[in-house]
Design a protein around this motif. Structure first.
Motif, PDB file in Angstrom:
ATOM      1  N   GLY A  12       0.871  -1.176   0.000  1.00  0.00           N
ATOM      2  CA  GLY A  12       0.000   0.000   0.000  1.00  0.00           C
ATOM      3  C   GLY A  12       0.908   1.227   0.000  1.00  0.00           C
ATOM      4  O   GLY A  12       2.077   1.142  -0.383  1.00  0.00           O
ATOM      5  N   ARG A  13       0.386   2.360   0.450  1.00  0.00           N
ATOM      6  CA  ARG A  13       1.212   3.585   0.439  1.00  0.00           C
ATOM      7  C   ARG A  13       2.427   3.436   1.334  1.00  0.00           C
ATOM      8  O   ARG A  13       3.553   3.744   0.969  1.00  0.00           O
ATOM      9  N   PHE A  14       2.203   2.895   2.535  1.00  0.00           N
ATOM     10  CA  PHE A  14       3.289   2.792   3.506  1.00  0.00           C
ATOM     11  C   PHE A  14       4.353   1.787   3.058  1.00  0.00           C
ATOM     12  O   PHE A  14       5.547   2.099   3.004  1.00  0.00           O
ATOM     13  N   GLY A  15       3.914   0.575   2.707  1.00  0.00           N
ATOM     14  CA  GLY A  15       4.859  -0.470   2.291  1.00  0.00           C
ATOM     15  C   GLY A  15       5.651  -0.060   1.059  1.00  0.00           C
ATOM     16  O   GLY A  15       6.859  -0.307   0.970  1.00  0.00           O
ATOM     17  N   ILE A  32       6.474  -7.945  -1.683  1.00  0.00           N
ATOM     18  CA  ILE A  32       5.379  -8.844  -2.064  1.00  0.00           C
ATOM     19  C   ILE A  32       4.023  -8.275  -1.663  1.00  0.00           C
ATOM     20  O   ILE A  32       3.901  -7.501  -0.710  1.00  0.00           O
ATOM     21  N   ASP A  33       3.035  -8.674  -2.431  1.00  0.00           N
ATOM     22  CA  ASP A  33       1.656  -8.278  -2.150  1.00  0.00           C
ATOM     23  C   ASP A  33       0.782  -9.347  -2.800  1.00  0.00           C
ATOM     24  O   ASP A  33       1.204 -10.007  -3.747  1.00  0.00           O
ATOM     25  N   GLN A  34      -0.433  -9.489  -2.293  1.00  0.00           N
ATOM     26  CA  GLN A  34      -1.301 -10.486  -2.923  1.00  0.00           C
ATOM     27  C   GLN A  34      -2.000  -9.904  -4.148  1.00  0.00           C
ATOM     28  O   GLN A  34      -2.598 -10.634  -4.926  1.00  0.00           O
ATOM     29  N   ASN A  35      -1.899  -8.595  -4.280  1.00  0.00           N
ATOM     30  CA  ASN A  35      -2.586  -7.909  -5.370  1.00  0.00           C
ATOM     31  C   ASN A  35      -1.622  -7.636  -6.537  1.00  0.00           C
ATOM     32  O   ASN A  35      -0.600  -6.969  -6.370  1.00  0.00           O
ATOM     33  N   ASP A  37      -1.765  -5.762  -9.252  1.00  0.00           N
ATOM     34  CA  ASP A  37      -1.536  -4.366  -9.674  1.00  0.00           C
ATOM     35  C   ASP A  37      -0.478  -3.707  -8.801  1.00  0.00           C
ATOM     36  O   ASP A  37       0.396  -2.996  -9.286  1.00  0.00           O
ATOM     37  N   ASN A  38      -0.573  -3.957  -7.489  1.00  0.00           N
ATOM     38  CA  ASN A  38       0.393  -3.340  -6.578  1.00  0.00           C
ATOM     39  C   ASN A  38       1.801  -3.856  -6.823  1.00  0.00           C
ATOM     40  O   ASN A  38       2.774  -3.114  -6.723  1.00  0.00           O
ATOM     41  N   VAL A  39       1.915  -5.122  -7.142  1.00  0.00           N
ATOM     42  CA  VAL A  39       3.228  -5.714  -7.419  1.00  0.00           C
ATOM     43  C   VAL A  39       3.798  -5.098  -8.691  1.00  0.00           C
ATOM     44  O   VAL A  39       4.974  -4.713  -8.736  1.00  0.00           O
ATOM     45  N   VAL A  52       2.411 -12.729  -3.633  1.00  0.00           N
ATOM     46  CA  VAL A  52       2.438 -13.773  -2.595  1.00  0.00           C
ATOM     47  C   VAL A  52       1.395 -13.415  -1.540  1.00  0.00           C
ATOM     48  O   VAL A  52       1.252 -12.250  -1.170  1.00  0.00           O
ATOM     49  N   ASP A  53       0.661 -14.421  -1.085  1.00  0.00           N
ATOM     50  CA  ASP A  53      -0.250 -14.220   0.044  1.00  0.00           C
ATOM     51  C   ASP A  53       0.535 -14.534   1.318  1.00  0.00           C
ATOM     52  O   ASP A  53       0.894 -15.685   1.573  1.00  0.00           O
ATOM     53  N   ALA A  54       0.790 -13.507   2.117  1.00  0.00           N
ATOM     54  CA  ALA A  54       1.669 -13.667   3.289  1.00  0.00           C
ATOM     55  C   ALA A  54       1.014 -14.443   4.423  1.00  0.00           C
ATOM     56  O   ALA A  54       1.672 -14.803   5.389  1.00  0.00           O
ATOM     57  N   THR A  55      -0.291 -14.702   4.315  1.00  0.00           N
ATOM     58  CA  THR A  55      -0.927 -15.527   5.351  1.00  0.00           C
ATOM     59  C   THR A  55      -0.630 -17.012   5.097  1.00  0.00           C
ATOM     60  O   THR A  55      -0.910 -17.853   5.936  1.00  0.00           O
ATOM     61  N   ILE A  75       0.959  -4.499   6.186  1.00  0.00           N
ATOM     62  CA  ILE A  75      -0.476  -4.689   5.946  1.00  0.00           C
ATOM     63  C   ILE A  75      -1.187  -3.959   7.079  1.00  0.00           C
ATOM     64  O   ILE A  75      -0.874  -4.204   8.244  1.00  0.00           O
ATOM     65  N   GLY A  76      -2.103  -3.070   6.759  1.00  0.00           N
ATOM     66  CA  GLY A  76      -2.719  -2.263   7.814  1.00  0.00           C
ATOM     67  C   GLY A  76      -4.138  -2.686   8.123  1.00  0.00           C
ATOM     68  O   GLY A  76      -4.410  -3.318   9.146  1.00  0.00           O
ATOM     69  N   THR A  77      -5.030  -2.387   7.204  1.00  0.00           N
ATOM     70  CA  THR A  77      -6.460  -2.519   7.495  1.00  0.00           C
ATOM     71  C   THR A  77      -6.906  -3.963   7.729  1.00  0.00           C
ATOM     72  O   THR A  77      -7.773  -4.199   8.567  1.00  0.00           O
ATOM     73  N   ASP A  78      -6.318  -4.919   7.030  1.00  0.00           N
ATOM     74  CA  ASP A  78      -6.691  -6.318   7.253  1.00  0.00           C
ATOM     75  C   ASP A  78      -5.900  -6.855   8.447  1.00  0.00           C
ATOM     76  O   ASP A  78      -4.831  -7.439   8.310  1.00  0.00           O
ATOM     77  N   THR A  99       6.386  -4.458  12.290  1.00  0.00           N
ATOM     78  CA  THR A  99       4.992  -4.552  11.852  1.00  0.00           C
ATOM     79  C   THR A  99       4.257  -3.251  12.083  1.00  0.00           C
ATOM     80  O   THR A  99       4.503  -2.549  13.053  1.00  0.00           O
ATOM     81  N   LYS A 100       3.360  -2.964  11.140  1.00  0.00           N
ATOM     82  CA  LYS A 100       2.546  -1.758  11.251  1.00  0.00           C
ATOM     83  C   LYS A 100       1.209  -2.123  11.896  1.00  0.00           C
ATOM     84  O   LYS A 100       0.555  -3.073  11.475  1.00  0.00           O
ATOM     85  N   ALA A 101       0.841  -1.400  12.943  1.00  0.00           N
ATOM     86  CA  ALA A 101      -0.441  -1.665  13.605  1.00  0.00           C
ATOM     87  C   ALA A 101      -1.388  -0.505  13.358  1.00  0.00           C
ATOM     88  O   ALA A 101      -0.954   0.649  13.308  1.00  0.00           O
TER      89      ALA A 101
END
Ligand code: ADP
Length: 219
Positions: A12-15, A32-35, A37-39, A52-55, A75-78, A99-101
């Motif tokens: 996202g913006r922060f990452g 990495i990102d699961q999305n 477009d972002n990658v 990559v899905d980090a979960t 990852i923030g909102t999720d 980690t960002k909280a």
């Protein structure tokens, strides 16, 4: 400066800001990102980018999460994905996970599951801005002539530990002559004194050595 191997999870913006800035500073960055477009958006601004899905613990193991010097979970909102990604990185053996909280509750959970550093970017920036507004500088810049100056520099995470261990004189050629913390000023600090983020340091050195220190702090 030693090149660091960094893994940034969540673009996202922060990452994205973390990943591209580290890369610009010469570090190895896997983003990495699961999305998709972002990658694609960061592909040319980092060493390597992947979907990559980090979960998914196996997917994180496959990209060698344990071998990075630093893993940043951005990852923030999720919140659930954030917690799982942090847990996966730690259980795979990543030595330093930041980690960002999004809020205080998330911060407490993330600390509990072993995050090495939890940041709350908006909250932390708000606190910092308030401190800047409320606390006037002890000195601005005091030019001593002969290229020497005394300046005030704010400590951050990069300056953790005792003055002896940090060895700023050996590494940068500067000397700390006072530390201001929560409005109290400690003059002629001793070698065993520890620095903390947000300490205001009164530092003497040449223009060049002071610039080196500032660069190291990411200013
Ligand atoms: P910001 O406020 O910095 O934009 P967001 O929380 O909006 O932060 O963005 C987080 C990013 O993390 C998004 O790009 C999202 O696609 C990504 N993300 C969310 N869950 C996962 C996951 N399980 N694995 C990888 N990336 C993820």
């Amino acid at each position: 400066m030693k090149t660091k191997q960094c893994l940034v999870i969540g673009l996202g913006r922060f990452g994205t800001a973390v990943a591209t800035t580290l890369y610009e500073m010469g570090h190895e960055v896997v983003a990495i990102d699961q999305n998709e477009d972002n990658v694609e958006r960061v592909m040319n601004r980092v060493t390597h980018a992947a979907i990559v899905d980090a979960t998914d613990e196996r997917a994180l193991r496959a990209i060698g999460a344990a071998d990075f010097d630093v893993v940043v979970v951005a990852i923030g909102t999720d919140v659930q994905a954030n917690i799982l990604a942090t847990m996966n990185a730690k259980s795979l053996g990543a030595p330093y996970v930041v980690t960002k909280a999004i809020d205080e509750m998330a911060r407490r959970v993330l600390e509990r599951i072993g995050a090495d550093l939890v940041i709350r970017p908006e909250h932390d920036m708000g606190v910092r801005l308030a401190r800047q507004i409320a606390t006037p500088n002890i000195v601005d810049t005091l030019d001593l002539g002969g290229d020497y100056a005394i300046v005030e520099i704010e400590a951050n995470e990069r300056l953790r530990g005792t003055l002896r261990d940090l060895n700023l004189t050996g590494r940068f050629g500067v000397q700390i002559i006072a530390i201001s913390r929560a409005g109290k000023v400690e003059v002629t600090p001793r070698a065993e004194d520890e620095l903390r983020p947000h300490d205001k340091l009164v530092v003497i050195g040449t223009g060049h050595s002071l610039d080196e220190l500032r660069r190291y702090l990411g200013e």
